[in-house]
Write a protein that holds these residues in place. Structure first.
Motif, short mmCIF file in Angstrom:
data_model
loop_
_atom_site.label_atom_id
_atom_site.label_comp_id
_atom_site.label_asym_id
_atom_site.label_seq_id
_atom_site.Cartn_x
_atom_site.Cartn_y
_atom_site.Cartn_z
N ILE A 1 -5.21 -3.07 0.27
CA ILE A 1 -6.15 -2.18 0.75
C ILE A 1 -7.57 -2.94 1.33
CG2 ILE A 1 -7.65 -0.34 0.32
CD1 ILE A 1 -5.50 0.83 -1.45
N SER B 1 -11.69 0.75 0.83
CA SER B 1 -11.40 0.35 2.10
C SER B 1 -12.53 0.71 3.13
CB SER B 1 -10.42 1.55 2.45
OG SER B 1 -10.92 2.82 2.21
N THR C 1 -9.91 7.83 -9.26
CA THR C 1 -9.05 6.81 -8.85
C THR C 1 -9.00 7.01 -7.12
OG1 THR C 1 -7.55 6.94 -10.58
CG2 THR C 1 -6.89 5.82 -8.73
N ASN D 1 -1.70 6.90 -0.06
CA ASN D 1 -2.20 6.35 -1.30
C ASN D 1 -3.32 7.20 -1.92
OD1 ASN D 1 -2.58 4.59 -3.43
ND2 ASN D 1 -1.98 2.74 -2.17
N ILE D 2 -4.30 7.44 -1.19
CA ILE D 2 -5.32 8.27 -1.72
C ILE D 2 -5.03 9.82 -1.93
CG2 ILE D 2 -7.66 9.20 -0.92
CD1 ILE D 2 -8.12 6.88 0.76
N LEU E 1 -2.71 4.24 3.70
CA LEU E 1 -4.10 4.20 2.92
C LEU E 1 -4.18 5.85 2.59
CD1 LEU E 1 -6.75 3.05 1.80
CD2 LEU E 1 -7.57 3.32 3.94
N SER F 1 -1.14 -3.39 -4.21
CA SER F 1 -1.84 -2.37 -3.52
C SER F 1 -3.33 -2.42 -3.38
CB SER F 1 -1.42 -1.19 -4.02
OG SER F 1 -1.81 0.06 -3.33
N PHE F 2 -4.02 -2.68 -4.34
CA PHE F 2 -5.42 -2.78 -4.27
C PHE F 2 -5.95 -3.90 -3.30
CE2 PHE F 2 -9.61 -3.16 -6.26
CZ PHE F 2 -9.98 -1.86 -6.45
N VAL G 1 0.73 -0.99 -0.05
CA VAL G 1 0.07 -0.01 -0.05
C VAL G 1 0.68 1.27 0.00
CG1 VAL G 1 -1.68 1.32 1.19
CG2 VAL G 1 -1.73 -1.24 1.27
N LEU H 1 -10.39 4.19 -4.38
CA LEU H 1 -9.52 3.31 -3.15
C LEU H 1 -10.23 3.82 -2.07
CD1 LEU H 1 -5.98 4.68 -4.20
CD2 LEU H 1 -6.87 2.39 -4.55
#
Length: 519
Positions: A181, A228, A220, A208-209, A205, A177-178, A144, A224
């Protein structure tokens, strides 16, 4: 009859509360649209939400793969009938009802087959592969974080990785990563992950967002965020109130300012890159545009499609209407031509330099109904979706058949993962399929198959390279426990078996849900 677990009751209440809010929000639209359109919207709504209800009520076990798939038809086929989408209203109310009934046929076919499979979970007897929990937590938290670094690399315009190698690295990191999460948020919802690791995962997380949003592709970042939240709800049967509020009040308002940001930074003579230390000023500028743009009249440089609502942009039902208006007259059914190319799309391009484009099936459909020329498909892709593609190939029979195939596929994948730990190969593949079920609203079968194959490669590699084989053993008195009453595997929970009915009684149609154990 035993009462439902409290968490199941909570999810059922949330479901009905959501349905009441959805109906109230669209009540005026239902009254204003023609009766045929309103009936069609209601029928699709019932058909797509029934699997979701079954899962929320604990009537089916396992991850909600098919319920999530059917849920996407709410905003792609149901709600567009109640919106002001010009693509939808270019067709008559009779065409709306015809498309709605076709959609219901598709969903009901899938639901019936899916229920037959997931309604009878079996005790796990075959060996399965799984990662050790502590190791897997660390690896996926790292993935992640790596996803956030990859976003920085792209948004910042960094270099150093060869293009061909970057494509491979990007695919592996984004896929893991997907997956990470979802699995980690799922375990956080269960509260089966140490609190320190939960905090570290939350930081990774958020990074990442934020880095995904920095590229001005808000979809995108929202994907994410929603992934989550859904994983947390599935794992814990409760809402992450703090995280939900942060996303609603900090992330969603940025939608109002993205057009100005894109116009300012995307339409210049050179590419504009943003470095991590510039993020505070970058998002402050974006937030300023968002606040000033809420009630502003759009400028002439803004495209019409950018002023559409989420539901209007997500609509796919108008493609089904177009297919029904043009096929079989004046254009004939394709007879499976878009499905025949799937084997070639799965072969890696390194082995077949002349491999077709992944959206070749989509282009074939548009060319067939003269929506595009071949030259136009080289620049623009007009999405169709699995249901319109099924009708274009085989008509109503194709809609029912493809719906049943998807219901069977999602049911088998769900059944295989029931009772396995979060870091087992079966569960990870099930999570992958569920993510594709959410993302496949505009895909044709060829895109779906190619994406599934490519995304499965890292899981297969991890399965045989790093996962340990576990062989379930059961004591005669209490399956899944040792003679002393201790679990053979701390995180392995067997599916709840069907209750045997007494003579003359009907057995319970579906078992109640059973949560996974702690890792």
């Amino acid at each position: 009859m035993s009462s439902s677990p409290p968490k199941t009751e909570t999810m059922t209440l949330l479901f009905w509360a959501g349905m009441a809010a959805l109906l109230f929000a669209n009540l005026d639209s239902l009254r204003q649209v023609p009766q045929s359109t309103a009936i069609g919207a209601l029928l699709i709504g019932v058909a797509c939400m029934y699997p979701v209800y079954l899962w929320c009520a604990g009537r089916v076990q396992g991850l909600p793969v098919f319920p999530f798939f059917s849920l996407t038809y709410l905003w792609t086929f149901c709600l567009p009938l109640l919106s002001g989408n010009l693509n939808v209203w270019s067709y008559s109310p009779e065409a709306h009802l015809k498309a709605a009934l076709t959609t219901v046929l598709f969903l009901v076919s899938g639901t019936v087959v899916w229920l037959q499979i997931v309604g009878t979970p079996q005790t796990i007897k075959k060996p399965f592969r799984a990662l050790k929990t502590d190791t897997a937590d660390n690896v996926f938290i790292s993935m992640v974080a790596a996803g956030a670094f990859l976003n920085m690399y792209v948004v910042g315009g960094w270099s150093g990785i060869p293009d061909k190698l970057f494509t491979i690295v990007r695919g592996i990191i984004l896929g893991l990563s997907f997956l990470g999460i979802f699995v980690l948020a799922y375990r956080a919802g269960q509260n089966s992950m140490p609190r320190t690791k939960q905090y570290i995962f939350f930081i990774a997380l958020v990074a990442n967002i934020v880095t995904a949003a920095a590229g001005l592709i808000l979809k995108t970042a929202l994907t994410l965020f929603l992934l989550s939240v859904m994983a947390y709800v599935i794992g814990g049967k409760r809402l992450p109130i703090l995280g939900l509020l942060m996303g609603i009040f900090l992330l969603l308002p940025l939608h109002h300012g993205k057009h100005e940001m894109r116009h300012k930074y995307w339409e210049g003579p050179t590419a504009h890159y943003v470095q991590p230390w510039q993020y505070p000023a970058w998002f402050q500028e974006w937030w300023g545009y968002a606040q000033a743009n809420k009630n502003r009249v759009p400028q002439r440089w803004e495209k019409i499609e950018e002023k559409e609502s989420f539901v209007e942009r997500s609509s796919v039902i108008h493609m089904l209407m177009m297919a029904q208006a043009k096929i079989p007259e004046p254009f004939p059914f394709l007879g499976g031509k878009t499905y025949a190319i799937i084997p070639g799309l799965i072969v890696p391009r390194a082995l077949n330099p002349h491999k077709l484009r992944s959206h070749e099936g989509t282009h074939m459909l548009n060319i067939h109904v003269q929506r595009q020329t071949y030259e136009q498909t080289l620049k623009t892709t007009i999405a169709w979706g699995l249901l319109p593609e099924a009708y274009a190939n085989f008509g109503y029979f194709g809609c029912a058949f493809i719906g049943g195939i998807l219901g069977a596929f999602y049911g088998v994948i769900t059944l295989a993962a029931i009772g396995t730990p979060p870091f087992s190969a079966r569960m990870m593949f099930c999570v992958l399929v569920m993510s594709l079920a959410l993302a496949s609203t505009e895909w044709t079968a060829g895109v779906y198959a190619a994406t599934l194959f490519q995304s499965s490669v890292p899981i297969v590699g991890i399965k045989y390279a790093f996962m340990k084989i576990y062989r379930p053993q059961f004591s005669p008195r209490s399956p899944g426990l040792t003679a002393s009453g201790q679990p053979l595997y701390p995180y392995l929970v067997q599916p709840k078996p069907r209750e045997r009915a007494a003579p003359g009684q009907t057995p319970s149609p579906r078992p109640g849900g059973v949560p996974l154990g702690r890792g």
